[in-house]
Design a protein around this motif. Structure first.
Motif, short mmCIF file in Angstrom:
data_model
loop_
_atom_site.label_atom_id
_atom_site.label_comp_id
_atom_site.label_asym_id
_atom_site.label_seq_id
_atom_site.Cartn_x
_atom_site.Cartn_y
_atom_site.Cartn_z
N MET A 1 35.59 -11.55 35.39
CA MET A 1 34.81 -10.32 35.51
C MET A 1 34.00 -9.48 34.57
SD MET A 1 36.30 -7.05 37.73
CE MET A 1 37.01 -6.56 36.18
N GLN A 2 32.68 -9.53 34.49
CA GLN A 2 32.13 -8.84 33.11
C GLN A 2 30.83 -7.94 33.64
OE1 GLN A 2 30.76 -12.47 30.94
NE2 GLN A 2 32.24 -11.93 29.33
N ARG A 3 30.57 -7.01 32.78
CA ARG A 3 29.55 -6.25 32.95
C ARG A 3 28.13 -7.12 32.76
NH1 ARG A 3 31.09 -3.32 29.78
NH2 ARG A 3 31.97 -1.76 31.16
N GLU A 4 27.14 -6.85 33.44
CA GLU A 4 25.97 -7.44 33.52
C GLU A 4 24.95 -6.60 33.38
OE1 GLU A 4 24.94 -9.32 37.01
OE2 GLU A 4 26.70 -10.89 37.06
N PRO A 5 24.14 -6.78 31.86
CA PRO A 5 23.18 -6.16 31.61
C PRO A 5 22.25 -5.69 32.59
CG PRO A 5 23.24 -8.14 30.20
CD PRO A 5 24.00 -8.33 31.03
N GLN A 6 21.44 -4.40 32.79
CA GLN A 6 20.61 -3.96 33.37
C GLN A 6 18.91 -4.13 32.89
OE1 GLN A 6 21.71 -2.65 36.63
NE2 GLN A 6 23.42 -3.86 35.65
N ARG A 7 19.11 -4.41 31.72
CA ARG A 7 17.64 -4.52 30.94
C ARG A 7 16.99 -5.73 31.57
NH1 ARG A 7 16.81 -3.69 24.62
NH2 ARG A 7 18.12 -1.68 25.28
N PRO A 8 15.87 -6.06 31.92
CA PRO A 8 15.01 -7.11 32.24
C PRO A 8 15.16 -7.91 30.97
CG PRO A 8 13.75 -5.10 32.94
CD PRO A 8 14.76 -4.72 32.14
N VAL A 9 15.44 -9.31 31.19
CA VAL A 9 15.43 -10.28 30.25
C VAL A 9 14.26 -10.18 29.19
CG1 VAL A 9 15.50 -12.78 29.73
CG2 VAL A 9 16.70 -11.73 31.85
N GLU A 10 13.12 -9.96 29.80
CA GLU A 10 11.71 -9.98 28.93
C GLU A 10 11.80 -8.95 28.01
OE1 GLU A 10 10.41 -8.17 32.92
OE2 GLU A 10 11.76 -9.74 32.31
N PHE A 11 12.56 -7.78 28.02
CA PHE A 11 12.78 -6.77 27.13
C PHE A 11 14.00 -6.96 26.14
CE2 PHE A 11 9.89 -5.26 30.37
CZ PHE A 11 8.97 -4.77 29.50
N ARG A 12 14.70 -8.06 26.13
CA ARG A 12 15.88 -8.14 25.40
C ARG A 12 15.56 -8.72 24.35
NH1 ARG A 12 19.79 -10.61 30.23
NH2 ARG A 12 19.62 -8.76 31.58
N THR A 13 16.04 -8.39 23.10
CA THR A 13 15.83 -8.80 21.76
C THR A 13 16.70 -10.20 21.42
OG1 THR A 13 17.56 -7.41 20.66
CG2 THR A 13 15.12 -6.64 20.61
N ASP A 14 16.39 -10.83 20.65
CA ASP A 14 17.01 -12.34 20.37
C ASP A 14 18.69 -11.95 20.00
OD1 ASP A 14 14.63 -13.61 20.45
OD2 ASP A 14 14.41 -13.34 18.37
N ASP A 15 19.12 -10.83 19.59
CA ASP A 15 20.34 -10.51 19.39
C ASP A 15 20.88 -9.68 20.43
OD1 ASP A 15 19.12 -8.06 18.77
OD2 ASP A 15 20.02 -7.82 16.80
N PHE A 16 20.38 -9.40 21.67
CA PHE A 16 20.77 -8.52 22.72
C PHE A 16 22.12 -9.05 23.24
CE2 PHE A 16 21.39 -7.22 26.87
CZ PHE A 16 20.83 -5.72 26.91
N ASP A 17 22.43 -10.31 23.47
CA ASP A 17 23.59 -10.67 24.04
C ASP A 17 24.95 -10.50 23.40
OD1 ASP A 17 22.38 -11.46 26.49
OD2 ASP A 17 22.07 -13.47 25.79
N ARG A 18 24.60 -10.89 21.83
CA ARG A 18 25.39 -10.62 20.90
C ARG A 18 25.78 -9.18 20.74
NH1 ARG A 18 25.48 -9.33 15.67
NH2 ARG A 18 23.22 -9.40 15.79
N LYS A 19 25.27 -8.29 20.84
CA LYS A 19 25.36 -6.90 20.69
C LYS A 19 26.01 -6.32 21.87
CE LYS A 19 22.23 -6.02 17.11
NZ LYS A 19 20.97 -5.11 16.59
N PHE A 20 25.47 -6.79 23.17
CA PHE A 20 25.96 -6.10 24.40
C PHE A 20 27.34 -6.30 24.72
CE2 PHE A 20 26.24 -5.86 29.02
CZ PHE A 20 25.65 -4.74 29.25
N ASP A 21 28.04 -5.01 25.36
CA ASP A 21 29.46 -4.99 25.54
C ASP A 21 29.53 -5.22 26.92
OD1 ASP A 21 32.04 -4.48 25.94
OD2 ASP A 21 32.15 -2.63 24.50
N SER A 22 30.03 -6.41 27.11
CA SER A 22 30.09 -6.78 28.66
C SER A 22 31.70 -6.93 29.14
CB SER A 22 29.89 -8.40 28.78
OG SER A 22 30.32 -9.39 27.86
N ASP A 23 32.54 -6.96 28.28
CA ASP A 23 33.91 -6.81 28.36
C ASP A 23 34.85 -5.78 28.33
OD1 ASP A 23 33.63 -9.83 28.14
OD2 ASP A 23 33.87 -9.74 25.99
N VAL A 24 34.55 -4.79 27.70
CA VAL A 24 35.37 -3.45 27.81
C VAL A 24 35.20 -2.78 29.15
CG1 VAL A 24 35.79 -1.27 26.50
CG2 VAL A 24 35.34 -3.33 25.10
N LEU A 25 36.16 -2.33 29.71
CA LEU A 25 36.12 -1.70 30.82
C LEU A 25 36.37 -0.02 30.71
CD1 LEU A 25 36.01 -2.00 34.00
CD2 LEU A 25 38.29 -2.40 34.29
#
Length: 372
Positions: A1-25
Motif C-alpha cells: 500500500m503506497q501513496r500515488e503521486p497526483q502530478r501528471p507524468v508529463e510534469f514530473r522531473t527525472d528525479d521525481f520518483d526518487r524524491k517523492f514520499d510514497s511510504d510514510v503514512l
C-alpha cells in the motif's frame, strides 16, 4: 500500500520518483492542548477512500474512536476523540493496519517564549548561531525550535552546542525530522503538490510544541528580519489585533565588489551589503509588484491563530487577517548563505548600478550588532 503521486507524468522531473514520499503514512501522533489526539502526515491521496468510520481504534482495548479528517494543503490530520488512558492508536486502511504511539504535548517547554522556528539541512552551525544572535539582538527572541531535516554533515548535538550559551536565549530544542523533503514545483506557481515535509513540520510544531508560545517567528537560516521602526517583530505580532504580521523580502547577493569566495574562510551574513533593486511589473495587468521581491514570511501569536488556518511557508492559509503585508518590516534573503541544496547560489554578479544597490539599512543593523 503506497501513496500515488497526483502530478501528471508529463510534469514530473527525472528525479521525481526518487524524491517523492510514497511510504510514510503518519509523521507523528500526540495529544493537543484540548485533549484530543492528532495523527498528522502527508496527504492520503489515493488512500483516502479507504478511511472508514471504524478505521481508528484506541489501544489497549481496541475500541473504535470517533474522528474528524482534515484535508489540508500537502498535509492531512486525523483529529481523534481518544480515551484518556489511550497509549497508542491503530489506523486501518483497506485491511492494512498501522499502530502509532501517542506522544505527550510539549507546549510547556516554550510557554510564554518568543520562539525562532525553522527547518534546516546542512546549514553551517556558525550560520545558525549568527541567525539566532541577530534575532535575539534586534527582536528579543528568547527560544529556538529547529527541525533538522536529514543533515549528513553533522549531528543534532553539534547544533545544540553551537546554540548553547547564546546570550538571551533561554530555551533551545533541536529535533530530527527524518522525512523526504519531496519534489518542489516547476516554477513559482505550478505544481506545488508533492513537497509534504515542511508543511508537516510546521503543523507538528504548531500543535505539539508552540501552542503556548508568546509569539513565533517563522523563517530560514539565510533570512534576517529588519525593522524600519526599531520595534521587535515579535512585539508587532503581539500588539496586532489578530496576532500576526507578514513582511516581504529582498535578495542579498554577492558581487565582484567583494573579495573572491574562499573555501578556507566561511562566508557570514555580515559580509554582505548589496541587494537587487526593485523591478516593477504589473500582476494581472494592473497590480504593481516588485519582480525581484522575495515571497513574504510571517510571525504569529499561536493562541490567536484559528484552528482552520494552516501554517505555510509564505503565508498562513485559510485566515484572511494573515494575508496583510506590513511595510514596517522587511527580511533580507542571503543568496550565498546556503549549502546549495536546491541550485548553485554562488554564481556572483558583476555589480551594476542599474540592477544593484548598496543596502544602507542592512549595513546599519550590522554596525549596531558589531558595536554591542
Amino acid at each position: 500500500m503506497q501513496r500515488e503521486p497526483q502530478r501528471p507524468v508529463e510534469f514530473r522531473t527525472d528525479d521525481f520518483d526518487r524524491k517523492f514520499d510514497s511510504d510514510v503514512l503518519i509523521y507523528d501522533a500526540f495529544r493537543r492542548r484540548d485533549g484530543k489526539v492528532v495523527l498528522l502526515g502527508p496527504p492520503l491521496f489515493n488512500l483516502e477512500p479507504l478511511l472508514r468510520p471504524d478505521s481508528v481504534r484506541a489501544l489497549p482495548g481496541n475500541s473504535v474512536c470517533a474522528f474528524r479528517y482534515r484535508k489540508l494543503d500537502r498535509h492531512m490530520q486525523i483529529i481523534v476523540e481518544a480515551p484518556a488512558d489511550c497509549a497508542a492508536l491503530s489506523l486501518d486502511l483497506g485491511g492494512h493496519r498501522a499502530e502509532v504511539v501517542v506522544g505527550s504535548n510539549l507546549s510547556e517547554r516554550f510557554a510564554g517564549r518568543r520562539v525562532l522556528f525553522t527547518l534546516s539541512k546542512n546549514n553551517d552551525p556558525v550560520w545558525i548561531r549568527d541567525w539566532v544572535r541577530f534575532a535575539q539582538r534586534f527582536h528579543g527572541a528568547d527560544a529556538v525550535l529547529l527541525y533538522d531535516n536529514l543533515s549528513d554533515r553533522y549531528g543534532l548535538e553539534t547544533v545544540r552546542e553551537a546554540l548553547s550559551g547564546v546570550a538571551g536565549i533561554e530555551s533551545v530544542e533541536v529535533l530530527s525530522w527524518p522525512f523526504k523533503y519531496g519534489p518542489q514545483g516547476l516554477d513559482a506557481w505550478r505544481f506545488w503538490d508533492s513537497d509534504f515535509c515542511q508543511l508537516g513540520a510546521w503543523e507538528q510544531a504548531r500543535w505539539r510544541s508552540l501552542a503556548m508560545a508568546r509569539s513565533v517567528q517563522v523563517g530560514d537560516i539565510d533570512e534576517l528580519v529588519l525593522s524600519r521602526t526599531g520595534k521587535s517583530v515579535f512585539a508587532a505580532a503581539e500588539d496586532d489585533l489578530f496576532g500576526t504580521v507578514r513582511y516581504r523580502g529582498r535578495w542579498v547577493i554577492g558581487t565582484d565588489r567583494m573579495p573572491p569566495l574562499d573555501t578556507a574562510r566561511l562566508r557570514r551574513h555580515a559580509d554582505y551589503d548589496t541587494i537587487l533593486q526593485r523591478r516593477e511589473r504589473r500582476r494581472f495587468g494592473f497590480l504593481p509588484q516588485d519582480a525581484n521581491a522575495c515571497p513574504p514570511k510571517w510571525t504569529v501569536v499561536p493562541r490567536r491563530c484559528p484552528e482552520a488556518a494552516q501554517w505555510g511557508v509564505h503565508r498562513i492559509a485559510n485566515w484572511l487577517p494573515a494575508a496583510r503585508v506590513s511595510s514596517a518590516f522587511s527580511y533580507r534573503h542571503f543568496r550565498e548563505i546556503n549549502s546549495n541544496w536546491k541550485y548553485d547560489r554562488l554564481d556572483r554578479d558583476a555589480f551594476d548600478p542599474a540592477l544593484h544597490e548598496i543596502d544602507h539599512e542592512l549595513i546599519g543593523h550590522f554596525a549596531r550588532w558589531k558595536a554591542d
